[in-house]
Design a protein around this motif. Structure first.
Motif, PDB file in Angstrom:
ATOM      1  N   PHE A   1       0.818   4.101  -2.638  1.00 22.03           N
ATOM      2  CA  PHE A   1       0.553   5.487  -2.241  1.00 22.03           C
ATOM      3  C   PHE A   1       1.496   6.463  -2.935  1.00 22.03           C
ATOM      4  O   PHE A   1       1.104   7.545  -3.351  1.00 22.03           O
TER       5      PHE A   1
ATOM      6  N   GLU B   1      -2.522   9.393   6.745  1.00 24.50           N
ATOM      7  CA  GLU B   1      -3.099   8.505   5.753  1.00 24.50           C
ATOM      8  C   GLU B   1      -3.011   7.041   6.198  1.00 24.50           C
ATOM      9  O   GLU B   1      -3.803   6.208   5.775  1.00 24.50           O
TER      10      GLU B   1
ATOM     11  N   ARG C   1      -9.722   6.709  -8.443  1.00 26.44           N
ATOM     12  CA  ARG C   1      -8.692   7.733  -8.570  1.00 26.44           C
ATOM     13  C   ARG C   1      -8.932   8.934  -7.661  1.00 26.44           C
ATOM     14  O   ARG C   1      -8.121   9.856  -7.627  1.00 26.44           O
TER      15      ARG C   1
ATOM     16  N   LEU D   1      -5.626   4.547   3.461  1.00 25.93           N
ATOM     17  CA  LEU D   1      -6.369   5.039   2.320  1.00 25.93           C
ATOM     18  C   LEU D   1      -7.105   3.896   1.631  1.00 25.93           C
ATOM     19  O   LEU D   1      -6.575   2.791   1.502  1.00 25.93           O
ATOM     20  N   ARG D   2      -8.306   4.182   1.168  1.00 22.57           N
ATOM     21  CA  ARG D   2      -9.061   3.183   0.411  1.00 22.57           C
ATOM     22  C   ARG D   2      -8.798   3.413  -1.066  1.00 22.57           C
ATOM     23  O   ARG D   2      -9.326   4.344  -1.675  1.00 22.57           O
ATOM     24  N   LEU D   3      -7.987   2.558  -1.642  1.00 22.36           N
ATOM     25  CA  LEU D   3      -7.527   2.758  -3.015  1.00 22.36           C
ATOM     26  C   LEU D   3      -8.421   1.983  -3.973  1.00 22.36           C
ATOM     27  O   LEU D   3      -8.040   0.958  -4.538  1.00 22.36           O
TER      28      LEU D   3
ATOM     29  N   TYR E   1       0.813  -1.210   0.000  1.00 21.11           N
ATOM     30  CA  TYR E   1       0.000   0.000   0.000  1.00 21.11           C
ATOM     31  C   TYR E   1       0.850   1.264   0.000  1.00 21.11           C
ATOM     32  O   TYR E   1       0.526   2.252  -0.659  1.00 21.11           O
TER      33      TYR E   1
ATOM     34  N   LYS F   1      -3.284  -2.261  -9.061  1.00 21.26           N
ATOM     35  CA  LYS F   1      -2.792  -2.876  -7.824  1.00 21.26           C
ATOM     36  C   LYS F   1      -2.205  -4.263  -8.092  1.00 21.26           C
ATOM     37  O   LYS F   1      -1.184  -4.635  -7.508  1.00 21.26           O
TER      38      LYS F   1
ATOM     39  N   CYS G   1       0.332   7.544  -6.107  1.00 17.68           N
ATOM     40  CA  CYS G   1      -0.908   8.330  -6.102  1.00 17.68           C
ATOM     41  C   CYS G   1      -0.765   9.658  -5.366  1.00 17.68           C
ATOM     42  O   CYS G   1      -1.754  10.344  -5.120  1.00 17.68           O
TER      43      CYS G   1
ATOM     44  N   VAL H   1      -8.322   9.728  -4.663  1.00 14.76           N
ATOM     45  CA  VAL H   1      -7.551   9.287  -3.502  1.00 14.76           C
ATOM     46  C   VAL H   1      -7.412  10.414  -2.485  1.00 14.76           C
ATOM     47  O   VAL H   1      -7.070  11.542  -2.830  1.00 14.76           O
TER      48      VAL H   1
ATOM     49  N   MET I   1      -8.158   0.548 -11.272  1.00 17.26           N
ATOM     50  CA  MET I   1      -7.371   0.558 -10.044  1.00 17.26           C
ATOM     51  C   MET I   1      -7.075  -0.862  -9.586  1.00 17.26           C
ATOM     52  O   MET I   1      -5.993  -1.158  -9.082  1.00 17.26           O
TER      53      MET I   1
END
Length: 423
Positions: free
Chosen positions: A9, A310, A339, A334-336, A5, A202, A12, A341, A198
């Motif tokens: 991050f 975060e 987009r 963060l909930r990815l 993650y 990932k 992003c 974010v 997304m």
């Protein structure tokens, strides 16, 4: 999982910087009720969500930020030598609040001695040195309740709840030998916008991490939340980790110094528990801290925040026969899923545990254990409503009414649970 993650991050970051965090705040000053002098470095936190906290400055002035959905919460103001003050946020103005603390009369055996900076550093160092003897070194099992709630601005968009049995081994190991058996699972509808691109991104990042020879961590969020937010697993024996014997021990390095502030003490039974805030900024705001038992230098609770909040992990431990086992584990990140974010979209995952079982264990069979690379939310399961209606741990930790109202804006949770279960 954490490495995965955090890597994602970084890709992003430009999106994060563009977001307007859906937070609110109030500001003011904390003063002595007797002579109106400022109370330096008073500590503020939400009563039911203590990980949202802040610190007044040396003039008693503060600005306290918190998520907008908690406007009906209570804020607690505390400082050494004063009685705690509880104030409903709804009674406060946006600015100009004057919060008065009453002095606390102490008897001779209640006098607080504040550690000096070097004493705090020594206390932290001893706590890390004592990790091997204070935490489990043999196989044990924990009955646990897992809950993940997802947010989007002032709304909640997803709920996952699971009853699990965790079989763990010595903390000398990194945790890959642990097993988790799923006893029951239920989940709400997904109300957030999920961008399929997304999901693909990932997966590509995971493949890239594997290609470098590194381990990206489990996809399974239940296993990942337990393994990577359960304190000290293997860290005392790994080099250059946060709790590691060759790591910075929360002391910092010349290029990035670490600051400490004594936040207070509490008496639990016959033990004195010291709370020490740590940060790369001076003074620490209390978002990262350790609670250390002065008797055996055990870390009984900690909270660590990364970046600007975060990512945050919290753990609280209970002592059983001289050894400390997790009681609560919580992870925020963060909930990815698309987009958009930012900290308005968060996953908050929490474990609550009963007391551990260490003898006469019936080991979890490999075929009954959760797969490390199988996502929880896509697990096929049957909804056992009678199980959840009598489940003790959920009775002890009921879902907040504000979360229920938000998730039930279109359909009752029970109907959502049935819809998302295996036929």
């Amino acid at each position: 999982m954490r490495f995965f993650y955090l890597t994602f991050f970084l890709l992003c970051t430009h999106f994060v910087l563009a977001q307007n965090q859906q937070t609110t705040s109030f500001s003011g000053v904390v003063i002595d009720a007797e002579d109106s002098s400022p109370v330096q470095f008073a500590y503020l936190y939400l009563k039911n969500y203590p990980d949202f906290s802040g610190l007044a400055d040396d003039q008693g002035e503060f600005k306290f930020f918190f998520p907008a959905q908690f406007v009906d919460e209570i804020v607690i103001i505390s400082s050494i030598g004063y009685q705690k003050l509880e104030v409903p946020i709804s009674s406060l103005s946006k600015t100009g609040n004057t919060l008065k603390l009453q002095r606390q009369l102490l008897s001779l055996n209640e006098v607080t001695v504040m550690p000096e900076d070097h004493s705090m550093q020594e206390m932290i160092s001893k706590a890390i040195d004592n990790l091997p003897k204070n935490y489990p070194d043999k196989r044990h099992q924990l009955t646990g309740f897992y809950r993940k709630v997802s947010t989007n601005y002032e709304e909640f968009t997803k709920l996952v709840e699971a009853a699990v049995l965790v079989e763990d081994v010595s903390y000398l190991k990194d945790g890959y030998a642990l097993k988790v058996k799923l006893e029951s699972l239920r989940q709400s509808d997904e109300m957030g916008e999920v961008d399929s691109s997304m999901v693909t991104l990932k997966q590509r990042i995971r493949e890239h991490i594997k290609s470098t020879g590194s381990t990206p961590g489990p996809i399974n969020e239940i296993i990942g939340t337990y393994q990577y937010n359960n304190g000290f697993r293997g860290d005392a024996y790994n080099s250059k980790t946060l709790f590691g014997k060759d790591g910075d021990r929360f002391m910092g390095i010349p290029e990035i110094p670490s600051y400490h502030r004594f936040m207070g003490e509490e008496i639990v039974g016959n033990d004195t528990i010291y709370q020490i805030a740590v940060s790369t900024k001076d003074p620490p705001n209390g978002n990262s801290y350790l609670k250390i038992n002065s008797r055996n230098h055990a870390i009984v609770e900690y909270q660590i925040s990364w970046l600007s909040g975060e990512y945050q992990t919290f753990a609280k431990f209970r002592e059983v026969d001289g050894v400390y086992y997790p009681e609560v584990i919580r992870n925020k990140e963060l909930r990815l899923i698309n987009r958009d974010v930012g900290t308005h979209q968060m996953d908050i995952s929490t474990f609550w545990f009963d007391v551990p079982v260490t003898e006469d264990l019936k080991k979890i069979r490999a075929k009954d254990a959760l797969g490390r690379d199988k996502e929880v939310e896509y697990t096929e399961y049957e909804l056992d409503s009678s199980f959840w209606s009598t489940y003790d741990l959920i009775k002890k930790h009921p879902l907040d009414s504000a979360i229920i109202r938000s998730l039930e804006r279109n359909k009752s949770l029970e109907k959502q649970f049935k819809r998302n279960a295996k036929d």
